[in-house]
Scaffold this active site. Structure first.
Site, PDB file in Angstrom:
ATOM      1  N   LYS A  22       0.840  -1.211   0.000  1.00  0.00           N
ATOM      2  CA  LYS A  22       0.000   0.000   0.000  1.00  0.00           C
ATOM      3  C   LYS A  22       0.869   1.253   0.000  1.00  0.00           C
ATOM      4  O   LYS A  22       0.673   2.160  -0.795  1.00  0.00           O
ATOM      5  CB  LYS A  22      -0.908   0.000   1.237  1.00  0.00           C
ATOM      6  N   ASN A  23       1.851   1.285   0.906  1.00  0.00           N
ATOM      7  CA  ASN A  23       2.621   2.518   1.072  1.00  0.00           C
ATOM      8  C   ASN A  23       3.615   2.767  -0.056  1.00  0.00           C
ATOM      9  O   ASN A  23       4.144   3.877  -0.178  1.00  0.00           O
ATOM     10  CB  ASN A  23       3.350   2.508   2.426  1.00  0.00           C
ATOM     11  N   CYS A 116      -6.446   8.176   9.131  1.00  0.00           N
ATOM     12  CA  CYS A 116      -6.645   7.514  10.422  1.00  0.00           C
ATOM     13  C   CYS A 116      -6.356   8.484  11.562  1.00  0.00           C
ATOM     14  O   CYS A 116      -5.431   9.291  11.468  1.00  0.00           O
ATOM     15  CB  CYS A 116      -5.682   6.338  10.561  1.00  0.00           C
ATOM     16  N   ARG A 121      -0.611  14.610  12.951  1.00  0.00           N
ATOM     17  CA  ARG A 121      -0.182  14.464  11.561  1.00  0.00           C
ATOM     18  C   ARG A 121      -0.114  15.792  10.783  1.00  0.00           C
ATOM     19  O   ARG A 121      -0.831  15.995   9.795  1.00  0.00           O
ATOM     20  CB  ARG A 121      -1.062  13.443  10.839  1.00  0.00           C
ATOM     21  N   ASP A 304       3.769   1.002  12.168  1.00  0.00           N
ATOM     22  CA  ASP A 304       2.570   0.359  11.615  1.00  0.00           C
ATOM     23  C   ASP A 304       2.379  -1.057  12.145  1.00  0.00           C
ATOM     24  O   ASP A 304       1.316  -1.642  11.939  1.00  0.00           O
ATOM     25  CB  ASP A 304       2.637   0.331  10.078  1.00  0.00           C
ATOM     26  N   ARG A 396      -9.058  -0.439   4.343  1.00  0.00           N
ATOM     27  CA  ARG A 396      -8.206   0.592   3.729  1.00  0.00           C
ATOM     28  C   ARG A 396      -6.841   0.026   3.356  1.00  0.00           C
ATOM     29  O   ARG A 396      -6.186   0.531   2.452  1.00  0.00           O
ATOM     30  CB  ARG A 396      -7.979   1.752   4.716  1.00  0.00           C
TER      31      ARG A 396
END
Ligand code: UD1
Length: 415
Positions: A22-23, A116, A121, A304, A396
Site C-alpha cells: 500500500k505505502n 486515520c 499528523r 505500523d 483501507r
C-alpha cells in the site's frame, strides 16, 4: 458499516501470498502524473486507499483502466491542479499528490489531509520542503495553494525523517532545474521503490535507502511499466498472527530483509524461521515469551506494526513494554483489547502489557487501520465469538483480508 464475526480459538496453518505494498503503491500512483503519459503497474493492492488515489487521478483528468493483473494509468489529459476536499479528507496520503502536481503544473490547490486518527499528523515538513524549492505557499481557512514560475533544485534538510515529506520532495524535484539534495531523508524501503519507479521513468535519483538522496532535475519523463514491491506490513501482520496462535504458516511474495526488526523480535519471543528468497515460514512455540519494542523510523521497528506486535504480547508469558515514538495517539485499540481480557496500562507513549492466559470474545470497534487488524488477531485467538465493527478502517489497507485468513484456517465472516 460492515463487521467481521470471528469464532476464535484456532491455530493458523498453511500458505498465503502477500499483496503489493500500500505505502509503495500510493506515491507511485501519484507519481504517474509526472510523465504526462502512460504508466502500467503490476501488483497494485486492490484496497480502499489505492481506489481513492485512482479517484483523485480521475477527478484531475486522468484515466485508469484495469486489465487482468495490470493497471494502466493515462495522465496525458490531467489538466486540473485542485485536489477535491472530500477525497483529501478521506485519506492522508492524498497529500502525496501535491509534489507531482507542482512538478506537472507548477501549481496545486488542496486542503489539510484527513486519514486515520492516530495523531495530529501535520504537513509542515512537506510545505517547508516546497518553499525551499521556490514554491510560494498561500494558506486560507484550511486551504493551501502552492505556485511557482520554476522549481529550483535545492538543499533540503528535514527536521525529522518523514516518509511523506521525503516522497513529496523527491516528486517535486524530478522536473526541477538543477540538483536537489535531501538530508535526514526517510530510509523506508517504499522510498527505494519510488526511486526505482521514477528512474525507470527517466528521472535521475540516487541514494534512496540512505539518509541522503540526490535528484538531478530532468526536462521530461517517459512512459513506464513497473511491478510494486510486496507489503511488509501485511507480511508482519500475518507473522505476528501465526506467532500469537502458536501457528505455522508460510508467506510467499515477500522480502524478509524489509521486516528484519519484526523477525528478530519474534525470534526473541521464541519463534523459529525458515527464510528463502521470497518466502518466510514461521513456526511458533505453544507459549510466547514477553519482549519489549520501541517504534523508530526505518530501519527501526515500524510504527505500523506496533499495535499488531503489542496484541501478540497480550498472551505472552511475562510483561512487555511497548514504546510508540512516531505517532502520539496510536493506543486507542488497547481499550478494545481490555474488553477482551487483556491487561494493558498506557501512560503517554508507553504501554505496559501483562500477559494473560486467555482472551475472550467480545463486541469491539476498529478505531484505525492497524489497530483494527490487531482486533481481528485478538478475535482469532480468543475463546468464543468476537464481533468487530467499523471494518472499513481495516479494508483501507488489507487486500482480501477475510479470504486470506480463511485460507489459513480462521473462522471469519463479513456481515
Ligand atoms: C507514512 C506511512 C504510514 C507510516 C508512517 C511512519 C504511507 C502512505 N504512510 O505516513 O503508514 O505509519 O509513514 O512510518 O506511506 N510529521 C510532522 N510534520 C510533517 C510530516 C510528518 O511533524 O510535515 C511527523 C508526524 O506527525 C509523525 C512523524 O513525523 O509523528 C512521521 O510521519 P511520516 O513519516 O510523515 O508519516 P506519513 O508519511 O504520514
Amino acid at each position: 458499516m460492515a463487521e467481521y464475526i470471528i469464532k476464535g480459538g484456532k491455530r493458523v496453518c498453511g500458505e498465503i501470498d502477500i499483496s503489493g505494498s500500500k505505502n509503495a503503491a500510493l506515491p507511485i500512483i501519484a507519481a504517474s502524473i509526472l510523465n504526462a503519459g502512460k504508466t502500467t503497474l503490476y501488483n497494485v493492492p486492490n484496497i480502499h486507499d489505492t481506489q481513492m488515489m485512482f479517484e483523485i487521478l480521475k477527478k484531475l483528468g486522468g484515466n485508469v483502466t484495469k486489465k487482468n493483473n495490470k493497471i494502466i494509468i493515462d495522465t496525458s489529459k490531467v489538466n486540473k491542479y485542485e485536489i477535491p476536499e472530500d477525497l483529501m479528507r478521506q485519506m492522508r496520503s492524498s497529500v502525496i499528490i501535491v509534489g507531482s502536481l507542482i512538478g506537472r503544473h507548477k501549481k496545486a490547490l488542496f486542503s489539510y489531509p484527513g486519514g486515520c486518527d492516530i495523531g495530529t499528523r501535520p504537513i509542515d515538513l512537506h510545505l517547508r520542503a516546497f518553499e525551499k524549492m521556490g514554491i510560494n505557499i498561500g494558506k486560507n481557512y484550511g486551504n493551501i495553494t502552492c505556485s511557482c514560475d520554476k522549481i529550483l533544485g535545492e538543499k533540503i534538510d528535514l527536521d525529522f525523517p518523514s516518509v511523506g515529506a521525503t516522497e513529496n520532495a523527491i516528486l517535486t524535484a524530478c522536473l526541477a532545474e538543477g540538483k536537489t539534495t535531501i538530508t535526514n531523508a526517510a530510509r523506508e524501503p517504499e522510498i527505494i521503490d519510488l526511486q526505482n519507479f521514477l528512474n525507470k521513468m527517466g528521472a535521475k535519483i540516487r541514494g534512496a535507502g540512505s539518509n541522503q538522496i540526490e535528484i538531478i532535475g530532468v526536462k521530461k519523463l517517459n512512459d513506464v511499466s513497473y511491478n510494486i514491491m510486496p507489503d511488509r506490513i501485511e507480511a508482519g501482520t500475518f507473522l505476528c498472527l501465526s506467532a500469537m496462535t502458536g501457528g505455522n504458516i508460510k508467506i510467499n511474495n515477500t522480502n524478509s530483509e524489509t521486516i528484519t526488526p519484526v523477525i528478530d523480535k519474534l525470534e526473541e519471543a521464541g519463534c523459529k524461521f525458515n527464510i528463502k528468497k521470497g518466502e518466510i515460514e514461521i513456526l511458533a512455540p505453544k507459549k510466547l515469551k514477553a519482549v519489549n519494542i520501541k517504534t523508530m523510523p526505518y530501519p527501526g521497528f515500524p510504527t505500523d506494526l506496533q499495535s499488531v506486535f503489542a496484541t501478540t504480547m497480550t498472551i505472552a508469558k511475562g510483561t512487555s513494554i511497548i514504546v510508540e515514538n512516531i505517532f502520539e495517539n496510536r493506543y486507542k485499540y488497547t481499550q478494545e483489547l481490555i474488553r477482551m481480557g487483556a491487561k494493558i496500562n498506557v501512560e503517554g507513549k508507553t504501554a505496559i502489557i501483562k500477559g494473560v492466559r486467555k482472551l475472550y470474545g467480545a463486541n469491539v470497534k476498529a478505531t484505525d487501520l492497524r489497530g483494527g487488524a490487531s482486533l481481528v488477531m485478538a478475535g482469532i485467538v480468543a475463546k468464543g465469538t468476537t464481533k468487530i465493527e467499523n471494518i472499513e478502517y481495516i479494508l483501507r489497507g488489507y487486500e482480501k483480508f477475510d479470504q486470506k485468513l480463511q485460507k489459513i484456517g480462521v473462522d471469519i465472516v463479513v456481515k
